[in-house]
Each structure stands twice: as structure tokens, then as C-alpha cells.
Design a protein around this motif. Structure first.
Motif, PDB file in Angstrom:
ATOM      1  N   ARG A  25       0.847  -1.216   0.001  1.00  0.00           N
ATOM      2  CA  ARG A  25      -0.214  -0.050  -0.074  1.00  0.00           C
ATOM      3  C   ARG A  25       0.751   1.302  -0.050  1.00  0.00           C
ATOM      4  O   ARG A  25       0.610   2.244  -0.622  1.00  0.00           O
ATOM      5  N   THR A  26       1.915   1.349   0.857  1.00  0.00           N
ATOM      6  CA  THR A  26       2.677   2.533   0.981  1.00  0.00           C
ATOM      7  C   THR A  26       3.977   2.439   0.163  1.00  0.00           C
ATOM      8  O   THR A  26       4.668   3.317   0.192  1.00  0.00           O
ATOM      9  N   GLY A  27       4.650   1.417  -0.220  1.00  0.00           N
ATOM     10  CA  GLY A  27       6.033   1.198  -0.647  1.00  0.00           C
ATOM     11  C   GLY A  27       7.113   1.333   0.253  1.00  0.00           C
ATOM     12  O   GLY A  27       8.134   1.203  -0.013  1.00  0.00           O
ATOM     13  N   GLN A  28       6.863   1.110   1.572  1.00  0.00           N
ATOM     14  CA  GLN A  28       7.655   1.166   2.672  1.00  0.00           C
ATOM     15  C   GLN A  28       8.273  -0.139   2.741  1.00  0.00           C
ATOM     16  O   GLN A  28       7.637  -1.046   2.791  1.00  0.00           O
ATOM     17  N   VAL A  29       9.800   0.095   2.958  1.00  0.00           N
ATOM     18  CA  VAL A  29      10.288  -1.637   3.042  1.00  0.00           C
ATOM     19  C   VAL A  29      10.157  -1.663   4.729  1.00  0.00           C
ATOM     20  O   VAL A  29      10.600  -0.810   5.681  1.00  0.00           O
ATOM     21  N   LEU A  30       9.628  -2.861   5.025  1.00  0.00           N
ATOM     22  CA  LEU A  30       9.200  -3.049   6.571  1.00  0.00           C
ATOM     23  C   LEU A  30      10.447  -3.998   7.119  1.00  0.00           C
ATOM     24  O   LEU A  30      10.609  -3.773   8.252  1.00  0.00           O
ATOM     25  N   MET A  31      11.112  -4.994   6.377  1.00  0.00           N
ATOM     26  CA  MET A  31      11.859  -5.863   7.187  1.00  0.00           C
ATOM     27  C   MET A  31      12.696  -6.582   5.900  1.00  0.00           C
ATOM     28  O   MET A  31      12.496  -6.597   4.893  1.00  0.00           O
ATOM     29  N   LEU A  32      13.672  -7.030   6.380  1.00  0.00           N
ATOM     30  CA  LEU A  32      14.646  -8.092   5.590  1.00  0.00           C
ATOM     31  C   LEU A  32      14.694  -9.480   6.358  1.00  0.00           C
ATOM     32  O   LEU A  32      14.917  -9.532   7.732  1.00  0.00           O
ATOM     33  N   ALA A  33      14.489 -10.490   5.950  1.00  0.00           N
ATOM     34  CA  ALA A  33      14.576 -11.702   6.656  1.00  0.00           C
ATOM     35  C   ALA A  33      15.284 -12.741   5.331  1.00  0.00           C
ATOM     36  O   ALA A  33      15.675 -12.453   4.263  1.00  0.00           O
ATOM     37  N   LYS A  91      -0.509  -6.961   8.409  1.00  0.00           N
ATOM     38  CA  LYS A  91      -1.495  -6.937   9.465  1.00  0.00           C
ATOM     39  C   LYS A  91      -1.191  -6.481  10.902  1.00  0.00           C
ATOM     40  O   LYS A  91       0.105  -6.803  11.208  1.00  0.00           O
ATOM     41  N   GLY A  92      -1.911  -5.865  11.665  1.00  0.00           N
ATOM     42  CA  GLY A  92      -1.724  -5.478  12.993  1.00  0.00           C
ATOM     43  C   GLY A  92      -0.614  -4.081  12.841  1.00  0.00           C
ATOM     44  O   GLY A  92      -0.413  -3.574  13.868  1.00  0.00           O
ATOM     45  N   GLY A  93      -0.413  -3.650  11.864  1.00  0.00           N
ATOM     46  CA  GLY A  93       0.423  -2.439  11.597  1.00  0.00           C
ATOM     47  C   GLY A  93       1.858  -2.419  12.295  1.00  0.00           C
ATOM     48  O   GLY A  93       2.551  -1.509  12.247  1.00  0.00           O
ATOM     49  N   MET A  94       2.533  -3.604  12.569  1.00  0.00           N
ATOM     50  CA  MET A  94       3.784  -3.912  12.718  1.00  0.00           C
ATOM     51  C   MET A  94       4.351  -4.893  12.112  1.00  0.00           C
ATOM     52  O   MET A  94       3.887  -6.017  12.446  1.00  0.00           O
ATOM     53  N   ALA A  95       5.338  -4.730  11.859  1.00  0.00           N
ATOM     54  CA  ALA A  95       6.201  -5.552  11.065  1.00  0.00           C
ATOM     55  C   ALA A  95       7.594  -6.239  12.173  1.00  0.00           C
ATOM     56  O   ALA A  95       8.137  -7.231  11.991  1.00  0.00           O
ATOM     57  N   CYS A  96       8.173  -5.323  12.675  1.00  0.00           N
ATOM     58  CA  CYS A  96       9.253  -5.298  13.795  1.00  0.00           C
ATOM     59  C   CYS A  96       8.894  -5.779  14.915  1.00  0.00           C
ATOM     60  O   CYS A  96       8.048  -5.437  15.721  1.00  0.00           O
ATOM     61  N   HIS A  97       9.900  -6.822  15.449  1.00  0.00           N
ATOM     62  CA  HIS A  97       9.663  -7.433  16.765  1.00  0.00           C
ATOM     63  C   HIS A  97       9.929  -6.249  17.894  1.00  0.00           C
ATOM     64  O   HIS A  97       9.700  -6.962  18.983  1.00  0.00           O
ATOM     65  N   THR A  98      10.227  -5.135  17.710  1.00  0.00           N
ATOM     66  CA  THR A  98      10.622  -4.244  18.387  1.00  0.00           C
ATOM     67  C   THR A  98       9.179  -3.548  18.901  1.00  0.00           C
ATOM     68  O   THR A  98       9.380  -2.408  19.729  1.00  0.00           O
ATOM     69  N   ARG A 100       7.636  -1.674  16.653  1.00  0.00           N
ATOM     70  CA  ARG A 100       7.449  -0.822  15.460  1.00  0.00           C
ATOM     71  C   ARG A 100       6.877  -1.199  14.046  1.00  0.00           C
ATOM     72  O   ARG A 100       6.794  -2.245  13.986  1.00  0.00           O
ATOM     73  N   HIS A 101       6.407  -0.066  13.385  1.00  0.00           N
ATOM     74  CA  HIS A 101       5.809  -0.343  11.969  1.00  0.00           C
ATOM     75  C   HIS A 101       6.850  -1.167  11.216  1.00  0.00           C
ATOM     76  O   HIS A 101       6.401  -2.138  10.644  1.00  0.00           O
ATOM     77  N   ARG A 102       8.127  -0.889  11.429  1.00  0.00           N
ATOM     78  CA  ARG A 102       9.074  -1.611  10.339  1.00  0.00           C
ATOM     79  C   ARG A 102      10.463  -1.624  10.998  1.00  0.00           C
ATOM     80  O   ARG A 102      10.588  -0.993  12.105  1.00  0.00           O
ATOM     81  N   CYS A 103      11.135  -2.503  10.554  1.00  0.00           N
ATOM     82  CA  CYS A 103      12.585  -2.703  10.888  1.00  0.00           C
ATOM     83  C   CYS A 103      13.743  -1.523  10.959  1.00  0.00           C
ATOM     84  O   CYS A 103      14.577  -1.839  11.730  1.00  0.00           O
ATOM     85  N   PHE A 104      13.509  -1.038   9.879  1.00  0.00           N
ATOM     86  CA  PHE A 104      14.138   0.066   9.469  1.00  0.00           C
ATOM     87  C   PHE A 104      13.969   1.470  10.151  1.00  0.00           C
ATOM     88  O   PHE A 104      13.760   2.283   9.691  1.00  0.00           O
ATOM     89  N   PHE A 105      14.234   1.370  11.645  1.00  0.00           N
ATOM     90  CA  PHE A 105      13.634   2.649  12.277  1.00  0.00           C
ATOM     91  C   PHE A 105      14.890   3.568  12.718  1.00  0.00           C
ATOM     92  O   PHE A 105      14.802   4.434  13.460  1.00  0.00           O
ATOM     93  N   LYS A 106      16.113   2.992  12.282  1.00  0.00           N
ATOM     94  CA  LYS A 106      17.432   3.868  12.798  1.00  0.00           C
ATOM     95  C   LYS A 106      17.676   4.607  11.706  1.00  0.00           C
ATOM     96  O   LYS A 106      17.979   3.832  10.396  1.00  0.00           O
ATOM     97  N   ARG A 107      17.943   5.735  11.733  1.00  0.00           N
ATOM     98  CA  ARG A 107      18.656   6.616  10.656  1.00  0.00           C
ATOM     99  C   ARG A 107      19.982   7.227  11.335  1.00  0.00           C
ATOM    100  O   ARG A 107      20.096   7.437  12.341  1.00  0.00           O
ATOM    101  N   LEU A 108      21.094   7.027  10.480  1.00  0.00           N
ATOM    102  CA  LEU A 108      22.262   7.721  10.834  1.00  0.00           C
ATOM    103  C   LEU A 108      22.224   9.384  10.841  1.00  0.00           C
ATOM    104  O   LEU A 108      21.825   9.968   9.548  1.00  0.00           O
ATOM    105  N   GLU A 109      22.335   9.930  11.658  1.00  0.00           N
ATOM    106  CA  GLU A 109      22.446  11.440  11.934  1.00  0.00           C
ATOM    107  C   GLU A 109      23.585  11.685  12.559  1.00  0.00           C
ATOM    108  O   GLU A 109      23.816  11.553  13.956  1.00  0.00           O
ATOM    109  N   LYS A 110      24.455  12.686  12.162  1.00  0.00           N
ATOM    110  CA  LYS A 110      25.734  13.124  12.599  1.00  0.00           C
ATOM    111  C   LYS A 110      26.607  12.364  13.228  1.00  0.00           C
ATOM    112  O   LYS A 110      27.199  12.287  14.595  1.00  0.00           O
ATOM    113  N   GLY A 111      26.801  10.881  12.687  1.00  0.00           N
ATOM    114  CA  GLY A 111      27.745   9.992  13.049  1.00  0.00           C
ATOM    115  C   GLY A 111      26.932   8.979  13.877  1.00  0.00           C
ATOM    116  O   GLY A 111      27.782   8.112  14.660  1.00  0.00           O
TER     117      GLY A 111
END
Length: 132
Positions: A25-33, A91-98, A100-111
């Protein structure tokens, strides 16, 4: 359905292929397995994402504990035949075991890696103290 299509997959030396789950629906990458032959075949036959757990050495159907299943909308094989892309309805709005909606929730910001997406639900309440 003939299973000849499985022969076109370039499995790695462990018999696995990376599988990227992307929200249809959104094109967001949810996870890698990872998937082995049985996981990919079961996914196609069942219409639900089934992965190979490298740590538990067994198949796991996404959402088997949490209820956060992934319904398959389409499956693509990349140009080198060594990765699959699953377009899914999450389903359920969450793909990540943490929680969160998706597993790629960490972004590199200023190192530093910054969490940029909220926890939607406590993992303890999702899994009753067990990991998916």
C-alpha cells in the motif's frame, strides 16, 4: 503448479535467499529476512510470508506469535535471481519485533544511529516475553 520456478532462484551456499518485505500500500520497506526453498514454496502456496529463522533453524510464519501476519500480494525476483521482494499487506500495523511499524527505524544522523520511529506496542505485550 509446477515447482520449476524454484530452480531459477540463486540460493546462497547455505541454501538461503534474502527476502525483503515491502508494504504494498505505501511502498515502505518493512523488513529483511531469509528464506530457504521450503519457506519460499510455503509462502507461495499459503499466501502468507514464511521465513527461515537462522537462529532457531526452523521455518516461522510471520505473525505466528504476534498476529502481525504478512499477506502476500506479489513476489519479485531480482535481476541476479539472488534476492526476493515480497509485496505484502502488513496486518496489525507492525512488522518489527521491537513493536515498531518497520525494522528500518534507525537513521544515521551526525555519526550516530537515531531511532526515528516510535514503539507502537511494547514487545513484552506482543510476545509475552518471547521473540518472533
Amino acid at each position: 503448479m509446477s515447482l520449476g520456478w524454484l530452480e531459477d532462484v540463486a540460493w546462497n551456499k547455505e541454501g538461503l535467499i534474502p527476502a525483503i518485505a515491502q508494504e504494498d500500500r505505501t511502498g515502505q520497506v518493512l523488513m529483511l529476512a531469509w528464506m530457504n526453498r521450503e519457506a519460499l514454496e510455503t509462502t507461495v502456496q499459503s499466501g502468507y510470508a514464511v521465513y527461515w529463522s537462522r537462529s532457531r533453524k526452523r521455518l516461522w510464519r510471520k505473525g505466528e506469535q504476534s498476529g502481525h501476519e504478512q499477506i502476500i500480494k506479489a513476489i519479485h525476483l531480482d535481476c541476479d535471481s539472488d534476492a526476493v521482494l515480497l509485496l505484502v499487506e502488513q496486518k496489525g500495523g507492525m512488522a518489527c519485533h521491537t513493536g515498531r511499524h518497520r525494522c528500518f527505524f534507525k537513521r544515521l544522523e551526525k555519526g550516530n544511529w537515531a531511532s526515528v520511529e516510535p514503539v507502537l506496542k511494547s514487545p513484552d505485550s506482543i510476545y509475552n516475553n518471547s521473540d518472533e
